[in-house]
Design an enzyme around this catalytic site. Sequence first.
Site, PDB file in Angstrom:
ATOM      1  N   SER A  54       0.848  -1.185   0.000  1.00  0.00           N
ATOM      2  CA  SER A  54       0.000   0.000   0.000  1.00  0.00           C
ATOM      3  C   SER A  54       0.891   1.246   0.000  1.00  0.00           C
ATOM      4  O   SER A  54       1.679   1.441  -0.918  1.00  0.00           O
ATOM      5  CB  SER A  54      -0.946  -0.030   1.201  1.00  0.00           C
ATOM      6  N   HIS A  86      -7.988  -5.006  -0.827  1.00  0.00           N
ATOM      7  CA  HIS A  86      -6.716  -4.354  -0.515  1.00  0.00           C
ATOM      8  C   HIS A  86      -5.805  -5.258   0.313  1.00  0.00           C
ATOM      9  O   HIS A  86      -4.595  -5.054   0.351  1.00  0.00           O
ATOM     10  CB  HIS A  86      -6.969  -3.040   0.217  1.00  0.00           C
TER      11      HIS A  86
END
Length: 693
Positions: free
Chosen positions: A552, A667
Amino acid sequence: MTKTILLFSLLIFYQSMSQAQSEDPYLWLEEVNGEKALEFVKQKNEMTINKLTREKAYQKIYDKSLEIYNSNERIAMPAIYDQFVYNFWQDKEHVRGIWRRATKASYLSGNPSWDILIDLDEMSKKDNVKWVFKGAGGLYPKYDRFLVSLSKGGGDATETREFDVNKKAFIEDGFFIPESKGGGSYLDENTLIVSVDFGEGTMTTSGYPRQVKIWKRGTPLKDAQLVMEGDSTDVSAYGYLMRDGENKYLMFGRGITFYTRSNFVRIDSKLIKLSLQDDASINGILNNQLIVELKSDWNVGGNTYKQGSLISLDFKALITGEHRVSVIIQPDEFTSVTSSSTTKTKLLVNLLTNVKSELYIYSFDNGMWTRKKVNAPDFGNIAVNATDDEFSDLYFFSFTNFLAPSTLYVADANDNSMKVYKSLPSFFDASKFKVEQYKAKSTDGTLVPYFVVASKNVKYDGKNPTLLYAYGGFEVPMLPSYSGVIGNAWLENGGVYVLANIRGGGEFGPKWHQDGLKEKRQIVFNDFYAVAEDLISKKITSSKNLGISGGSNGGLLVGVAFTQRPELFNAVVCAVPLLDMKRFNHLLAGASWMGEYGDPDKPEEWKYISKYSPYHNVKQKSKYPEVFFYTSTRDDRVHPAHARKMVARMTEFGYPVYYFENIEGGHAGSSTNDQRAKIAALQFSYLLMKLKG
């Protein structure tokens, strides 16, 4: 006149799109499910899988990782609702997972008798949808009904269904919210507070709801009563019910940026704005004391309350505009508040001191806060996992470090008692390893701490395969934790593991984070390089044997690292990353992160962002390491196009890369234990190949 303006606006729009297309030949990879884009993904996946699954270590790492993820010896982490403990569980028999509950007494016995409420595998098979459980919120005080959130493939967007736990069934004609980011929660049996996608114009440019409504049972969602609305350029709007004993308050928030917000309470159908700093965080309420964490100095009532402090305010007075402030704790430069939570009568505060956790119980008596330290183990990471905040002072906390398997404790905040509930088994022989903490001097002289986990017999000869991990953003601290997968796949194979506490994180409070915001971002990267250089100077490793990993925002970190300082590293694992920093704010939730990175659409801010944006700083004829990128098609937070486009550009320039895109997983990158084991085996096989040979 209006028609002329409209035509002119359309002309400008199409011109800008045409310019973007000419500047960026890989915009087609932003079409998540586009036929051409998915064919690109398929080809890259096949090349990577064919190569890495043939590595000698792959199958052993996969098998052991799956065994760890599926182990029945894992701790069933609790969520307390009245007389029941709820838990979500995945294993070999329950691939997609089960949501279950046991009585509180049964759970506390140490041998809970679980009652399965929802079987996600059966549900997925029946619906022909890969459902992923995303949590549930119950109806106070009986908790016989829950709003269950389910994702298709693991993305942040969920659909919400009402569930009867006694009948173990979704309620026919019950509350149902179609797939959307946001969600809903109960106000009472027949009323929800909802912030979801209500249709055109109701979402922000960040992709989150900007309207909050009250919805009555039996009425269409579209007819719900609008209570608060933010601007389209806000990050989000939300509402929630805050309970304080018999009192309850309907709260609303308008997220202006990722770090600033306006807070409101609804009294007699009127919204009252609370006079708090816009960057302060409300952490709960206890005995009419609103718990607030300060992200900057606050001058109020003739006093200055320091950045990083945890304070409380008399809530009823605050509603009328008065500021009756009590200081809970004012941390020093080496201490920060990690979290705070409440039981029925006590406040639990988790502190970090030199990146080591300490847990305290606070009581509010006679206008003063007093505290007692919980006798938890030292030199590790403490997390409060669950509290019984409405009915008792029971709570659970866990302790872990790099070499100590996670242990869950059951405790009572009233008498400060505690006992071990359950410990994880040792998934690797920790007795062979040691942990040391060092500090590296960054470019501005700041000392940046980092942990090194290595064999007790390690020789500092510059030849050790070493994996350096960091995050460096959003005030998220990187803390010691036990990983059976890392222990088996990396440490047992002769690897050294390093965790760096670089700026941008929250290890030393808000300032440690704010030192790396926007135009100051380069210092985050410099901290990372300082740790890498210190590892090399100490001969723990060499650039030939040093690999880096991040996901991320950490994916952005390592993306910048190998484009700015390729000579330092020989392997890079770049997971679910941000890489195209020119368009990040136009992709999915990206606009919400402009408070962290800046706005690339503003020339003065793109000027500093452009200096590190990995996608724009890939150069031809450089000596980059062979990077391993991985992401998820179903990631609806960080767009998979970041990784796709970077791979396309590097391939165009002739650089060999590895790429794996999991079709589901959101994610987190994966939704099932099999997927988690596969990704672990791919990345550690890659790292061993590059750093150990």
